[in-house]
Motif scaffolding. Structure first.
Motif, PDB file in Angstrom:
ATOM      1  N   LEU B   3      -7.014  -1.422 -11.588  1.00 43.22           N
ATOM      2  CA  LEU B   3      -5.570  -1.419 -11.360  1.00 43.22           C
ATOM      3  C   LEU B   3      -5.010  -0.005 -11.355  1.00 43.22           C
ATOM      4  O   LEU B   3      -4.146   0.326 -10.548  1.00 43.22           O
ATOM      5  N   CYS B  31      -4.079  -6.213  -5.847  1.00 47.78           N
ATOM      6  CA  CYS B  31      -3.962  -6.191  -7.315  1.00 47.78           C
ATOM      7  C   CYS B  31      -4.357  -7.487  -7.994  1.00 47.78           C
ATOM      8  O   CYS B  31      -4.562  -7.502  -9.212  1.00 47.78           O
ATOM      9  N   GLY B  73      -0.542   0.584  -9.017  1.00 47.42           N
ATOM     10  CA  GLY B  73      -1.358  -0.239  -9.902  1.00 47.42           C
ATOM     11  C   GLY B  73      -1.065   0.021 -11.374  1.00 47.42           C
ATOM     12  O   GLY B  73      -1.071  -0.902 -12.187  1.00 47.42           O
TER      13      GLY B  73
END
Lengths: 168, 194
Positions: B3, B31, B73
């Motif tokens: 992420l 994601c 992220g």
């Protein structure tokens, strides 16, 4: 005797590496539900902002408060209905998983106590769900189904967890 | 892809801020798996799917305010972690965690592993053992271990997240590590996955 001392730097490094190397978990495709839920709210929110400003100018803060309340209840109603349908499906899946466990398994006393407690909670939830849906708000129905899914999930987890806990 | 390393091209990010479905989907597709892995390992239950859904809804609504100073992220990870924390703090989850810990014979204050460490196998078996040992940690301890060891959070960041201090994070991490070692290793607890 289990060691209670801190891990050595080497042990910590190996443990971190092992955790970091666990494979990624892919979720079920939640995109259709996600975009549907997102589309419902922002579009309405935008309309509400314009309407709300006009209402604030024309009717004052009290009238705006009523509009917000009406909007929220309508939106929540739609979301709750969709959510309940999804939770009902999930609940059925978990019940199928539970049914797949052998009947003859005997659990340890601690796990047995937890399982009985979870089953009692499920019964309580079912009792409330068995009352006419019209007797409660849809948000309450959704909460009950969420609780049912969580309980079933815990029960499945309990029955499928550490083999050392289970004897045949 | 982790992420913290995920980002969208500038044009896609602008379109996502504007609510365009194709760009939001690119965000979701990029994601979803790492975020789900994070959530699933922290909350260890079926609620992970709902939490992922809610985290994305939060993110989509907040995207116009995203300043882009950190990768997308990293920003989304903080939203997902906050969702996990809210979930673990709910009264229902707290009582459920207590029930589970009681059945395993330990509590938040004494999180030793179960009486019999599971049989160890290598490769896949060792991973399964590790997943199980992680899932058997107390929820708060599990979250601290995962955020520190895998997501790279500092003790200060974790302490702040829990409205506490870095010492809180350090003690929970040490407790979690000791419990993992006890669950994974032989009776002496000396063995940690190589």
């Amino acid at each position: 005797m289990k060691r209670r001392d801190p891990l050595t730097p080497d042990e910590s490094a190996r443990l971190q590496a092992a955790l970091a190397s666990l494979p990624p978990l892919a979720p079920p495709d939640g995109w259709p539900r996600l975009i549907a839920a997102y589309r419902t709210r922002p579009a309405s929110s935008a309309r509400l902002t314009i309407t709300g400003l006009a209402a604030a100018a024309a009717l004052g803060l009290i009238a705006l408060g009523f509009l917000l309340r009406d909007f929220d209840s309508g939106y929540n109603e739609r979301v709750a209905v969709a959510e309940v349908e999804r939770l009902q499906l999930r609940s059925a899946e978990l019940e199928q998983s539970l049914a797949a466990f052998p009947e003859r398994r005997v659990v340890r006393a601690g796990s047995g106590f937890t399982a009985v407690t979870l089953q009692d909670h499920i019964l309580l939830v079912d009792e409330q769900l068995s009352e006419p849906a019209s007797a409660r708000p849809s948000s309450r129905t959704r909460e009950l189904w969420r609780e049912r899914v969580a309980l079933l999930d815990a029960l499945v987890g309990l029955r499928s967890s550490a083999p050392a806990e289970l004897t045949f | 892809v982790k992420l913290k390393d995920f980002d969208l091209p500038r044009a896609t990010l602008a379109a996502a801020r504007g609510g365009e479905a194709w760009a939001l989907e690119a965000f979701y597709r990029g994601c979803a798996t790492p975020a789900y892995s994070l959530i699933r390992r922290i909350v260890a239950g079926a609620a992970a799917e709902d939490l992922l859904h809610e985290a994305f809804i939060d993110a989509f609504r907040a995207l116009p305010a995203f300043d882009g100073r950190a990768p997308l992220g990293v920003w989304f990870r903080s939203i997902a972690v906050r969702r996990c924390l809210m979930h673990l703090r709910s009264p229902w989850q707290r009582s459920r965690a207590w029930l589970r810990e009681a059945s395993l014979g330990y509590t938040e204050d004494a999180p030793e592993g179960s009486a019999e460490p599971p049989a160890r196998q290598h490769d896949v078996g060792a991973r399964i053992d590790l997943e199980r040992a992680l899932a058997d940690l107390a929820p708060t301890t599990r979250m601290v271990v995962w955020l520190h060891d895998v997501e790279g959070y500092s003790h200060d960041e974790i302490g702040t997240l829990f409205s506490s201090t870095a010492s809180f994070s350090k003690s929970r991490l040490a407790r979690g590590h000791a419990s993992l070692r006890a669950s994974l290793g032989p009776a002496t607890g000396a063995e940690v996955p190589a």
